[in-house]
Design a protein around this motif. Structure first.
Motif, PDB file in Angstrom:
ATOM      1  N   THR A   1       0.884  -1.011  -0.091  1.00 17.72           N
ATOM      2  CA  THR A   1      -0.051  -0.037   0.061  1.00 17.72           C
ATOM      3  C   THR A   1       0.807   0.995  -0.105  1.00 17.72           C
ATOM      4  O   THR A   1       1.951   1.194   0.767  1.00 17.72           O
TER       5      THR A   1
ATOM      6  N   THR B   1       0.953   5.993  -0.937  1.00 19.12           N
ATOM      7  CA  THR B   1      -0.051   6.998  -1.277  1.00 19.12           C
ATOM      8  C   THR B   1       0.563   7.546  -2.576  1.00 19.12           C
ATOM      9  O   THR B   1       1.683   7.466  -3.100  1.00 19.12           O
TER      10      THR B   1
ATOM     11  N   ILE C   1      -4.659   6.604  -1.350  1.00 15.87           N
ATOM     12  CA  ILE C   1      -3.898   5.273  -1.000  1.00 15.87           C
ATOM     13  C   ILE C   1      -4.272   4.345  -1.794  1.00 15.87           C
ATOM     14  O   ILE C   1      -5.429   3.874  -2.096  1.00 15.87           O
TER      15      ILE C   1
ATOM     16  N   TRP D   1      -3.576   0.431  -3.484  1.00 13.48           N
ATOM     17  CA  TRP D   1      -3.186  -1.015  -3.409  1.00 13.48           C
ATOM     18  C   TRP D   1      -2.309  -1.358  -4.766  1.00 13.48           C
ATOM     19  O   TRP D   1      -3.042  -1.124  -5.780  1.00 13.48           O
TER      20      TRP D   1
ATOM     21  N   ALA E   1       0.082  -6.207   1.859  1.00 15.62           N
ATOM     22  CA  ALA E   1      -0.915  -5.216   1.853  1.00 15.62           C
ATOM     23  C   ALA E   1      -1.985  -5.091   2.762  1.00 15.62           C
ATOM     24  O   ALA E   1      -2.948  -4.156   2.627  1.00 15.62           O
TER      25      ALA E   1
ATOM     26  N   HIS F   1      -4.945  -6.324   3.542  1.00 18.56           N
ATOM     27  CA  HIS F   1      -6.446  -7.235   2.917  1.00 18.56           C
ATOM     28  C   HIS F   1      -5.937  -8.411   2.075  1.00 18.56           C
ATOM     29  O   HIS F   1      -4.623  -8.387   1.861  1.00 18.56           O
TER      30      HIS F   1
ATOM     31  N   HIS G   1     -10.818  -3.407  -5.204  1.00 15.54           N
ATOM     32  CA  HIS G   1      -9.259  -3.839  -5.378  1.00 15.54           C
ATOM     33  C   HIS G   1      -8.681  -3.275  -6.834  1.00 15.54           C
ATOM     34  O   HIS G   1      -7.504  -2.944  -6.733  1.00 15.54           O
TER      35      HIS G   1
ATOM     36  N   LYS H   1      -8.118   0.657  -6.689  1.00 14.53           N
ATOM     37  CA  LYS H   1      -7.114   1.117  -5.714  1.00 14.53           C
ATOM     38  C   LYS H   1      -5.579   0.591  -6.327  1.00 14.53           C
ATOM     39  O   LYS H   1      -4.863   1.235  -5.860  1.00 14.53           O
TER      40      LYS H   1
ATOM     41  N   GLU I   1     -12.681 -12.309   1.644  1.00 16.41           N
ATOM     42  CA  GLU I   1     -11.340 -12.407   1.956  1.00 16.41           C
ATOM     43  C   GLU I   1     -10.961 -13.552   2.580  1.00 16.41           C
ATOM     44  O   GLU I   1      -9.834 -13.820   2.482  1.00 16.41           O
TER      45      GLU I   1
ATOM     46  N   SER J   1      -0.578  -3.682   8.985  1.00 21.04           N
ATOM     47  CA  SER J   1      -0.762  -3.177   7.309  1.00 21.04           C
ATOM     48  C   SER J   1      -1.850  -2.544   7.216  1.00 21.04           C
ATOM     49  O   SER J   1      -1.831  -1.532   6.411  1.00 21.04           O
ATOM     50  N   GLU J   2      -3.019  -2.891   7.677  1.00 19.98           N
ATOM     51  CA  GLU J   2      -4.183  -2.200   7.486  1.00 19.98           C
ATOM     52  C   GLU J   2      -4.114  -0.613   8.095  1.00 19.98           C
ATOM     53  O   GLU J   2      -4.604   0.007   7.694  1.00 19.98           O
TER      54      GLU J   2
END
Ligand SMILES: [Cu+2]
Lengths: 337, 338
Positions: free
Chosen positions: A94, A96, A106, A108, A135, A137, A187, A190, B164, B244-245
């Protein structure tokens, strides 16, 4: 990330020419004559790639849309059991990026760039993608093309986990890859997508080749795009036109990766282009100057410019173009050499 | 296409037969490439060594599995080193990445693989419990948001367990004969997506879903769920993801993605719950580590003051990462006292 870029396709066409040239004669003057003749052809058919006017780094991204344009990643090549294996290492991260003055977004992404690397191989190569998800998720890499179910990349790979995708590069044409974890709109939106070019074994004629991906940004999570871009950054090629040579054959690999909008067109100013649908043919077929592309649709477009000057390219959904999906070719007059 | 025309003339002069004869075999028409023969992983077969013993996947193994390699080679800290140099495209990258020497690799090369292997024993249980723990974390924060009458914000967190995680744990649920609960998760998501208008119904469906997740966790024996060595590994998995989140929530010094802030809040909340369960054992067996972990966890938790993100982050991403690293280090001490 280790990466070895193969010499241009051109070089391998040249090798072939030389080989055939040597076979043409049985030696002596005949061979030499054929040889120099071929060399001349090679020179005359050589592709002039003009330097970019701007290569400065952008905060938050190591690559710029101009460096990404012709950055084809041929992977790390090894021979295994008599086959060419191309290994690609990608890390979901991740980070920016500054989309414009008002929006820091932001992403991914793969290896810190949006779009991800443009993988490139020849039909029949073995592809090995080592995917490391760092990342947060769950993510995955789903490739278009032909492969077994286990390699379809629909299964989510959790944060901190590694998945090795391995399959044959087939069929030749323009493919793509993207994350397939739901909601896929988020997904992909991003930044988890990229192009995967599979060259036919019979090489396409030399050209100045480029990759262009149209994408949208939903900056406020309202399931609508507020900004659009070619190769990741809104309006970038308007401020940094793509320099190309007059009368030079240009080959664009174009992908529509815009979510939420059903389809857009690709339009080129003051010219017509030849369309090779999904790159599935050795030669382009139809000719037009506007082509409609649904999400995930991609084509090879070929053209050359007769007159020098600046020419726009953009979807003809003009609101989308004006929200960032717009760019310029700067056609530079050929020198008389 | 002037050049091409000349080119083809020359080629025809050479003669087609010569051309065909000199063509490299790999340039043969695509029809001769047999897709079925080549679609099986090339790397398989290469790593299927003669040993009957179960191999260790160096890309996926948890520390306690990697410890077998560490023990065999008697290299202190090797497990962590293997983990830090991931990913590996081939097993011999242990050498090229300078994790171990060629001589050391020769001693363990039959023990390692990069292929997916069926998890067994403790590794399998840690994996199972971590996935369910992530689900539980999502549900915790979803509930908070539903209670705040923010169904639109709760919705992604009810979606995440299905989108997920579920597919990744489905096989294990079947194997352990846990009743399928994807259907109830989706039913709940539908209600919340539609605005969660019937609160009584949402409440009921929510309870069913949470009970399913808890039931799946309870499939593991009670002794294991109270065993610090086991639970700490799950906590580390949750905190790593939370880390990470949290990083993916902040841009320009602002929390710009509430979803990722809330995800990480849920994971830390469940990590706290889990730690409570092993507190007595930790106090008794590893008092020093316990002290360090509880104080770091308390500090860490301050980063998420409420389900709705604060205007400015309470802690920077670096501060959160550092606290989580501290906790991991201390858990290693009590998992692996040496
Ligand atoms: Cu994803």
């Amino acid at each position: 990330m280790s990466k070895s870029v193969e010499p241009e396709k051109l070089a391998s066409s040249r090798r072939q020419i030389l080989k055939w040239g040597l076979l043409a004669g049985v030696g002596g003057a005949g061979t030499l004559a054929a040889f120099s003749q071929l060399e001349k052809i090679k020179l005359r058919s050589s592709v002039t790639v003009l330097p970019s006017t701007h290569t400065g780094a952008i905060s938050g991204q190591a690559s710029t849309p101009l460096t990404m344009l012709r950055d084809f990643d041929y992977g790390t090549v090894t021979q295994e059991k008599g086959r060419t294996v191309r290994e690609f290492r990608v890390e979901a991260q991740t980070s920016t990026i500054k989309l414009d003055n008002a929006h820091t977004f932001i992403t991914w992404n793969l290896n810190g760039r949006v779009p991800g690397p443009t993988f490139r191989a020849t039909e029949g190569d073995r592809i090995r993608v080592i995917f490391y998800n760092r990342a947060g998720h769950s993510h995955s890499l789903h490739f278009h093309g032909v492969h077994p179910a286990e390699m379809d990349g629909v299964k989510p790979i959790r944060n901190g986990k590694i998945m090795i995708y391995e399959f044959d590069a087939e069929p030749f044409g323009v493919q793509l890859y993207h994350c397939h974890v739901a909601p896929v709109t988020r997904h992909i939106g991003k930044g988890l997508y990229g192009m995967f070019i599979i060259d036919p074994k019979d090489l396409r004629p030399p050209a100045d080749e480029m990759m262009l991906i149209m994408a949208g940004y939903d900056v406020n999570d309202d399931k609508k795009n507020e900004l659009y871009a070619f190769n990741g950054l809104p309006h970038y090629y308007m401020h940094h036109p793509i320099a190309i040579q007059q009368n030079q054959l240009i080959r664009l690999y174009v992908l529509n990766m815009i979510e939420f909008d059903a389809a857009v067109t690709f339009h080129l100013h003051a010219n017509m282009f030849k369309v090779n649908r999904a790159g599935r043919s050795p030669q382009p077929s139809e000719e037009t100057d506007v082509i409609t592309m649904g999400t995930a649709e991609r084509h090879i477009l070929e053209f050359s410019y007769r007159y020098p000057g600046k020419y726009m390219f953009h979807p003809h959904q003009d609101a989308i173009a004006e929200a960032g999906c717009m760019g310029l070719f700067d056609v530079v007059e050929s020198t008389k050499t | 296409m002037f050049n091409l025309r000349v080119f083809s003339l020359l080629v025809s002069a050479v003669g087609l037969s010569t051309l065909m004869a000199c063509g490299e075999t790999q340039d043969s028409p695509s029809a001769s490439v047999s897709p079925s023969a080549s679609s099986t992983a090339m790397s398989s077969g290469m790593n299927h060594s003669a040993t009957g013993k179960k191999q260790i996947n160096i890309n996926g193994a948890i520390l306690s599995e990697l410890d077998k390699l560490e023990a065999k080679l008697a290299v202190p800290g090797l497990s962590n080193k293997i983990q830090a140099s991931r990913p590996y495209g081939k097993t011999d990258e242990l050498v090229s990445k300078k994790v171990i020497t060629q001589a050391q690799f020769d001693q363990v090369k039959d023990m390692v693989t990069i292929e997916d292997i069926q998890l067994t024993g403790e590794a399998k249980d840690v994996d199972y419990m971590t996935k369910l723990g992530l689900m539980k974390g999502h549900m915790l924060v979803a509930k908070e948001l539903l209670d705040l009458k923010k169904p639109d914000q709760a919705e992604p967190h009810i979606g995440h367990p299905v989108e997920e995680i579920y597919a990744d744990v489905e096989g294990q649920l079947n194997e352990r004969k846990v009743k399928e609960f994807k259907t109830s998760l989706i039913a709940l998501q539908d209600l919340v997506k539609a605005g969660a208008k019937d609160t009584a119904k949402v409440d009921t469906e929510f309870k069913i879903s949470v009970q399913s997740v808890e039931g799946a966790i309870a499939n593991l024996p009670d002794t294991q769920r109270k065993d610090p060595k086991f639970v700490l590994q799950v906590i580390n998995g949750l905190l790593d993801t939370a880390n990470s989140e949290y990083g993916a929530a902040i841009a320009d010094g602002k929390i710009s993605q509430a979803i990722e802030y809330q995800d990480s809040r849920g994971f830390v909340a469940y990590a706290n719950d889990l730690y409570k369960g092993i507190t007595p054992a930790m106090q008794k067996d590893s008092p020093d580590a316990h002290k360090a972990i509880t104080s770091a966890m308390a500090d860490l938790t301050k980063a998420w003051p409420a389900p709705i993100p604060p205007a400015a982050p309470v802690k920077t991403t670096d501060a959160v990462s550092k606290l989580i690293k501290d906790i991991e280090m201390n858990t290693q001490k009590s998992i692996n006292p040496s």
